[in-house]
Structure formats: C-alpha cells, structure tokens
Design a protein around this motif. Structure first.
Motif, mmCIF file in Angstrom:
data_model
loop_
_atom_site.group_PDB
_atom_site.id
_atom_site.type_symbol
_atom_site.label_atom_id
_atom_site.label_comp_id
_atom_site.label_asym_id
_atom_site.label_seq_id
_atom_site.Cartn_x
_atom_site.Cartn_y
_atom_site.Cartn_z
ATOM 1 N N PHE A 148 0.953 -1.374 -0.121
ATOM 2 C CA PHE A 148 0.049 -0.225 0.472
ATOM 3 C C PHE A 148 1.196 1.191 -0.184
ATOM 4 O O PHE A 148 2.219 0.873 0.398
ATOM 5 C CB PHE A 148 -0.566 0.178 1.108
ATOM 6 N N SER A 149 0.283 2.354 -0.526
ATOM 7 C CA SER A 149 0.894 3.449 -0.304
ATOM 8 C C SER A 149 0.821 3.808 0.647
ATOM 9 O O SER A 149 -0.548 4.249 1.536
ATOM 10 C CB SER A 149 0.599 4.327 -1.155
ATOM 11 N N ILE A 150 1.826 4.511 1.390
ATOM 12 C CA ILE A 150 1.998 5.598 2.905
ATOM 13 C C ILE A 150 1.439 6.719 2.463
ATOM 14 O O ILE A 150 0.763 6.948 3.560
ATOM 15 C CB ILE A 150 2.811 5.581 3.893
ATOM 16 N N VAL A 151 1.090 7.239 1.575
ATOM 17 C CA VAL A 151 0.916 8.497 1.257
ATOM 18 C C VAL A 151 -0.624 9.168 0.807
ATOM 19 O O VAL A 151 -1.765 9.843 1.312
ATOM 20 C CB VAL A 151 1.964 9.065 -0.362
ATOM 21 N N ASP A 152 -1.814 7.710 -0.278
ATOM 22 C CA ASP A 152 -2.745 7.876 -0.119
ATOM 23 C C ASP A 152 -3.509 6.732 0.083
ATOM 24 O O ASP A 152 -4.666 6.411 -0.247
ATOM 25 C CB ASP A 152 -3.047 8.286 -1.851
ATOM 26 N N GLY A 153 -2.682 5.819 0.401
ATOM 27 C CA GLY A 153 -3.628 4.211 1.208
ATOM 28 C C GLY A 153 -3.425 3.335 -0.803
ATOM 29 O O GLY A 153 -4.625 2.093 0.204
ATOM 30 N N TYR A 154 -3.489 3.934 -1.051
ATOM 31 C CA TYR A 154 -4.049 3.240 -2.426
ATOM 32 C C TYR A 154 -3.104 1.076 -2.536
ATOM 33 O O TYR A 154 -2.206 1.581 -2.228
ATOM 34 C CB TYR A 154 -3.434 3.773 -4.360
ATOM 35 N N PRO A 155 -3.672 0.353 -2.419
ATOM 36 C CA PRO A 155 -3.608 -1.019 -2.844
ATOM 37 C C PRO A 155 -2.589 -0.895 -4.419
ATOM 38 O O PRO A 155 -2.809 -0.682 -4.992
ATOM 39 C CB PRO A 155 -4.867 -1.768 -2.598
ATOM 40 N N GLU A 156 -1.171 -1.167 -3.814
ATOM 41 C CA GLU A 156 -0.374 -1.399 -4.842
ATOM 42 C C GLU A 156 0.073 -3.170 -5.113
ATOM 43 O O GLU A 156 -0.035 -3.217 -7.000
ATOM 44 C CB GLU A 156 0.878 -1.097 -4.755
ATOM 45 N N GLY A 163 -8.102 -0.242 -0.463
ATOM 46 C CA GLY A 163 -6.921 0.343 0.487
ATOM 47 C C GLY A 163 -7.007 0.614 1.604
ATOM 48 O O GLY A 163 -8.117 -0.419 2.350
ATOM 49 N N LEU A 164 -5.935 1.379 2.007
ATOM 50 C CA LEU A 164 -6.205 1.477 3.583
ATOM 51 C C LEU A 164 -6.278 3.174 3.731
ATOM 52 O O LEU A 164 -6.149 3.814 2.830
ATOM 53 C CB LEU A 164 -4.600 0.935 4.287
ATOM 54 N N PRO A 165 -6.724 3.260 4.294
ATOM 55 C CA PRO A 165 -7.315 4.605 4.898
ATOM 56 C C PRO A 165 -6.121 5.177 5.852
ATOM 57 O O PRO A 165 -5.465 4.438 6.478
ATOM 58 C CB PRO A 165 -8.353 4.642 6.141
ATOM 59 N N THR A 166 -6.238 6.420 5.132
ATOM 60 C CA THR A 166 -5.262 7.583 5.784
ATOM 61 C C THR A 166 -5.464 9.054 6.440
ATOM 62 O O THR A 166 -6.496 9.115 6.640
ATOM 63 C CB THR A 166 -4.310 8.242 4.417
ATOM 64 N N VAL A 190 -11.223 0.952 -3.718
ATOM 65 C CA VAL A 190 -10.551 2.014 -3.954
ATOM 66 C C VAL A 190 -11.380 2.982 -5.297
ATOM 67 O O VAL A 190 -12.882 2.689 -5.437
ATOM 68 C CB VAL A 190 -9.861 1.541 -5.465
ATOM 69 N N ASP A 191 -11.559 3.947 -5.626
ATOM 70 C CA ASP A 191 -12.398 4.912 -6.028
ATOM 71 C C ASP A 191 -12.308 4.172 -8.195
ATOM 72 O O ASP A 191 -11.586 3.963 -8.375
ATOM 73 C CB ASP A 191 -12.095 6.291 -6.760
ATOM 74 N N LYS A 620 -1.920 3.460 -9.019
ATOM 75 C CA LYS A 620 -2.983 4.436 -8.642
ATOM 76 C C LYS A 620 -2.644 5.597 -10.699
ATOM 77 O O LYS A 620 -3.373 5.425 -11.114
ATOM 78 C CB LYS A 620 -2.954 5.920 -7.826
ATOM 79 N N SER A 621 -1.685 5.605 -10.365
ATOM 80 C CA SER A 621 -0.798 6.359 -11.607
ATOM 81 C C SER A 621 -1.421 5.388 -12.447
ATOM 82 O O SER A 621 -1.610 6.374 -13.975
ATOM 83 C CB SER A 621 0.538 6.696 -12.074
#
Length: 629
Positions: A148-156, A163-166, A190-191, A620-621
């Motif tokens: 997961f991204s620690i910035v936005d919680g997006y699952p990688e 994902g994870l809540p930030t 995820v949206d 995410k990108s």
C-alpha cells in the motif's frame, strides 16, 4: 452551504497524549451527493486468522446516512498528539497506540522528510504492518505481500483488493497531531466508475476467479464505463480459493466471497454464474456457452484457471475419491467427516500438504492422515530436500504419516465407495476419503482455433498479456508469458499472480501498454507456521540456506550457477519482500556473494533505495494515467 464546526475538548487518554474531537455538521448538500463506505468482512474459518498475527478484531464497518434531497453527514474526529515520531529516520515506521485495545494502533511512517499516518493493519487479513518493510512510499504486508502507499493508502500488490485509510497529520505549537475519524479502522475501497448505458463498448471476461475479478475492478478503477460481463462456470461469485485446502475441514466458501452481489450491482458488473463457455470465435468476436447461446465482445479476457490432474487407475471413480479445485469439491469432501476418519492423500506438495494439515489440525476425534508421493521428501520438486524436510517434519510432528518413494496402485471399494488404497509396494491403507493433489493443467479445452497455445495447453501471451488474437488477452494459471528475469516463458499457478495479471490485462485492454513485470510470490501456512516463496525456477542446481533449518528461521536461495532464481523464507518475512523487490529491479547479487556473506539482505535494501522512484507505488497512476471510456 454553511458549515458549523464545534470543537469538543476531552480529558487526555493515558499514554495517548492530548486528545480532543472535532464535530462537523454539513447541511444543504446538493442532491445526489454521497459518501462511500466499505466493509471488509473476514470469514469464520474454524480458527482465528487474526489470532495468527496478534489481532482480536478484524471486522470493521462504516455507516453513513444518505438522502437524495439533502445529505447531512456528521463525523466526530479524534485528534491525538503523536509521540516518538521524532526518532524515526527516513524510510522508517512505527505502530502508535491510539486506544486501549491491542488493535487500536495506527502506522506512523516517514517518507521524503514528511510524517504520514495510516491504518496499521493490512486490508487483506488484518496483519500488522509496522514490523515489515517500507520501500519508498510502499509498505508491504509481511504475510502475503500485499502493499500500500503510505501517502494515499492505494493498494499496490495483491492479494489486497481494498486500500488503507490515511489520516491527516498537522503540527501545532511544535507538536504533531493526527486526526482520526470514528471509523478509522475501516478499509478504503478504491474509487470506481459506474456503468454508463450510452457507452456501448463491451469487455467479456471468461472466468470468475481471482484474475477475472481483478480485471473487472481495475477496468472500473480506470474510469471504464462500458459493459463488463464475467462468465463463470461456478455457482457463486469469486471467493478466496486459497482457503479451500488451508481450511478444508471446516471452511465455507460462501463466507469467503471477495465481493458481494450488491458490489457488482452498484458498479455495473454483470457477473453471470453457472455460465460455462465451450467455444471462442475470434473471427466473429463471440464466445459460445454450453447452452448454445453466444455473447459478443469488443475485448475478451480469458482467465479460466486450471483443473486438477486426475490419474487413470483402478477405483478412481469410486465415491469418496476426489480432487480439490472448487467449493463444490470441498463440500463433497466435508460430507465424509466423522470421528475416526481415515484420509489418504496422494501428493506431498502444496495442495496435498495443506489438506493434510487441515485434517490433522482439526477436532476430528481419532483422525488418521496418510500422505503418499513418489518423491523422497515432501515438496522435494518445488523446495528441495532441505526445506521440504523442514515442512515434512512439521507434518510428522502433528501426526501425519508419510509414505514416500511410493505411489497409489489401486483404490479398493465396497458398494461403490472407496475403502482402501493399495500402494505400489503392496501396503494397504484404510480410507474413507482419497484425495489427489497431483497438480493442475490449464483449462483451455474450449479453444479450438485462432489463439496460439503452448505445448502444455496454456495460452501464449506477450509481455502485455495479449494473445495471438489482438483483442483477446489471457491471465492467471492459463497464461504462458515471457518472464523478464530469465527471458524464458513461465506459467504460474499462484493466487497473487492471478490477481496481478488480471489488473495488468485490464490496463492493456484499455490501451495503457503496461508490461507484466511482477515477481511470482506465494505462501503456504500450516500448523500456525508460514513459508513464503518468491521467484520462479524449474532447473536450479543448488540451494543455499542462510539461517537455521532446525530453528525454522532461514532464507533458502535457489540458484543456477551464479544466478539466484528464487528464494524461500521461514520466519524471515521482511527479508523475503526485500529479495523480491531486488529481483524485480534486477539488483540481486551473484550467488557466491550471498553464500560468502559479502552481500546481505540489508545491502539489497540499500541498493533498492539508491534507485529513487524505482520502488514507489505506481498502481494509482496506472489507473489514472489516461481517461478510458
């Protein structure tokens, strides 16, 4: 619109620093406004997966009120002073207690000089993250390699779907605070776009398992609004197939559904169960179902997985003789469970071993479990004799009896039911259940022409998972793809691999041109102990063990000459994820450098971090790099 904000100060909680809550009321919100919520419900598996990792509470939910005329959302935030973060170096993280219970922890991490706060528990099975690995903004679950991204919680990385809540952090009077909502433990979906009926594009996915579901979700996450049809030959939507063998005796696949029907309804995913495909026509862009109906497509993803190999021998068709691939198989096997149960399992690799562990660990009074295989040591082909021996002893210590360098010659029965198994050496084993875990083969018999197959019946794809038919893709167990580490073709039968290939196939269906570069990862968990494996090899010539086999704490490197092709770890979870990332980036040292100790796992981590951006989260990108209709 007006906003009323009330600050409610509360007495500090012991050990948690100064706390207060913020209550915000929003009124006169335009019609149609909404808030998304998600709920991750873990199945009752007959044992507590959470307890494996020191957690007690894994089911979290969020509740919101909806109105088409006016939506009034009320949230009470708890603002907590964070302490100890000043000791974090760049790329370090820690668990921070925000409540009285063991599970009341969040993750605090430092990346590019900034402090981030997010959930400490993986959205897959709730495993704590603080003791694992942080590579740039990517925190990796120590158990199953979700990231997961620690910035936005997006699952990688798979197997996480959510994902994870930030949480917002801010400084005040020289102190750091984190703002937590009431439902701060809820995972974050995820949206996703929804179906737009004016978009007539159609993607058809054949196969309702991991790869198919992952592809469908990734399409919607990438703003695809056209039609998605999933055709599955099973009678239920996608579920966690890995649990079939791990909790064979008391598991229930209906509790393992990865998404419920309301999810598919909400996002316009037409998931059709009991829809077996018997043919694909790449000229007319149609698939034909077993009932004779056809479904047309603009783009097609084939993700039908594999089916178990069933040997030809006397007695194979008796009642009580099974393979294990789906929930129906599991239910049939469970129907035989009774006190004094006698089980014979052919196959001493992953499926057979996990099934044996499930029976041996069950509460069945007087259960007898026998494992038969032609190998000299359990897992010998996949893991080698040394590592396989560790797992075999684990099974023996828990009552499993192994009959190795042997095979099943015949199954005897009475009244149409299996009663005994005759081995090649003449030994007779009593049996109520005979289970064959002797491998799988690609389920591609519905492909007659127009799509190139490999020699084993798998589907040949290019690095973008595209088949010889330009608008047809393949993912998961059936895909034979160029493995960038070795340059040779590979076909991998692992859960994470199927999920990740599903998402990459979806990206390329949308024209994003993203090659599949993931490193295979899988795990097996038996008797409360886990082994994790990364890489892919069929022809290693040496196994070097760093650590202690006797203490069950080691990394085993599978090498061919000077090249490290794969690695397996027991109680070295953090290390295996660093090795996997180094393998993906082509940073692994020579085998001799690992053997003589001149390069350590921490050296590998330093090499990874010396390549800025190489390990940063990118999914995410990938979803958002191009608008897709």
């Amino acid at each position: 619109m007006f906003t009323r904000r009330v600050l409610q100060f509360k007495k500090p909680a012991v050990g948690l620093g100064r706390t207060f809550s913020t209550r915000s009321t929003f009124a006169n919100i335009r019609a149609g406004a909404f808030m998304r919520s998600s709920r991750r419900v873990l199945p009752a598996l007959g044992f507590s997966l959470g307890a494996f990792y020191g957690m007690k509470h894994l089911n979290y939910s969020s509740k919101f009120r909806f109105s088409t005329q006016m939506a009034e959302a009320q949230e009470e935030f708890k603002e907590i002073e964070v302490t100890g973060h000043e000791n974090l170096g760049e790329g370090e993280m820690m668990a921070f207690q925000v409540g009285p219970k063991d599970g009341d922890k969040i993750l605090i991490a430092k990346y590019q000089g900034k402090i981030y706060a997010l959930s400490n528990f993986c959205s897959h099975f709730g495993v704590p993250l603080a003791g694992s690995v942080l590579l740039e903004d990517k925190v990796i679950c120590p158990a199953h390699n979700a990231a997961f991204s620690i910035v936005d919680g997006y699952p990688e990385y798979a197997p996480a779907l959510n994902g994870l809540p930030t949480y917002e952090t801010y400084e005040k009077d020289g102190k750091l605070f984190v703002k937590l909502p009431p439902n701060y433990k809820a995972s974050k979906q995820v949206d996703m776009a929804t179906r737009d009926e004016s978009n007539k594009a159609r993607v058809v996915i054949v196969g309702g398992g991991a790869a198919g579901l992952s592809a469908a979700e990734t399409l919607r996450q990438s703003d695809y609004t056209g039609e998605i049809i999933i055709l599955s030959d099973e009678d239920k939507t996608a579920y966690d197939r890995t649990l079939l063998s791990k909790v064979l005796v008391n598991g229930d696949a209906d509790k393992w559904l990865l998404r419920k029907q309301d999810f598919f309804d909400k996002y316009g995913i037409d998931f059709r169960t009991s829809s077996k495909v018997k043919g694909v026509n790449v000229e007319s862009n149609e698939v034909t179902l077993a009932d004779g109906t056809t479904v047309s497509y603009d783009k097609l993803l084939l993700a039908t997985g594999g089916h178990p190999k069933r040997p030809i021998l006397p007695g194979i068709d008796l009642e009580g003789v099974y393979t294990l691939r789906n929930a129906s198989d599991q239910e049939k096997i469970k129907s035989h469970v009774k006190d004094g149960l006698k089980v014979v399992i052919a196959g001493a690799s992953f499926i057979g071993f996990e099934a044996a562990a499930s029976f041996a660990s069950s509460k069945i009074e007087g259960v007898q479990v026998h494992v038969v295989d032609m190998v000299n040591t359990a897992f010998e082909g996949a893991l080698g004799k040394d590592v396989g021996g560790v797992l075999q002893k684990l099974g023996e210590d828990n009552g499993v009896k192994f009959h190795l360098s042997n095979g099943v010659k015949k199954i005897h029965g009475e009244g149409g039911k299996a009663t005994k198994v005759e081995l090649n050496n003449g030994e007779i084993l009593d049996a109520d259940i005979v289970l064959f875990g002797t491998g799988v083969q690609p389920t591609t018999q519905y492909i007659q022409e127009g799509i190139e197959l490999d020699r084993d019946g798998s589907i040949k794809v290019n690095p973008f998972l595209q088949t010889s038919a330009s608008n047809v893709y393949a993912a998961g167990d059936i895909a034979s793809y160029p493995y960038h580490v070795t340059g040779a073709r590979a076909r991998v039968e692992h859960w994470n691999h199927a999920l990740q290939q599903g998402e990459i196939a979806a990206f390329n269906i949308l024209g994003k041109d993203i090659p599949y570069d993931a490193i295979p990862f899988f795990w097996t968990r038996n008797y409360m102990k886990s082994l994790q494996y990364v890489g892919y090899t069929r022809d290693y010539d040496d196994v070097f063990v760093d650590g202690s086999l006797e203490e069950q704490k080691f990394v085993a490197y599978y090498t061919k000459g000077e090249k490290i092709q794969a690695a397996a770890a027991f109680n070295r979870g953090a290390d295996i994820h660093i090795i996997k990332e180094a393998m993906r980036l082509g940073l692994l040292p020579k085998a001799s450098e690992i053997k003589d100790g001149s390069v350590t796992v921490q050296d590998l981590k330093a090499k990874i971090l010396a390549k800025p951006g190489a390990s940063a989260c990118r999914r995410k990108s990938c979803c958002r790099n191009k608008k897709s209709s």
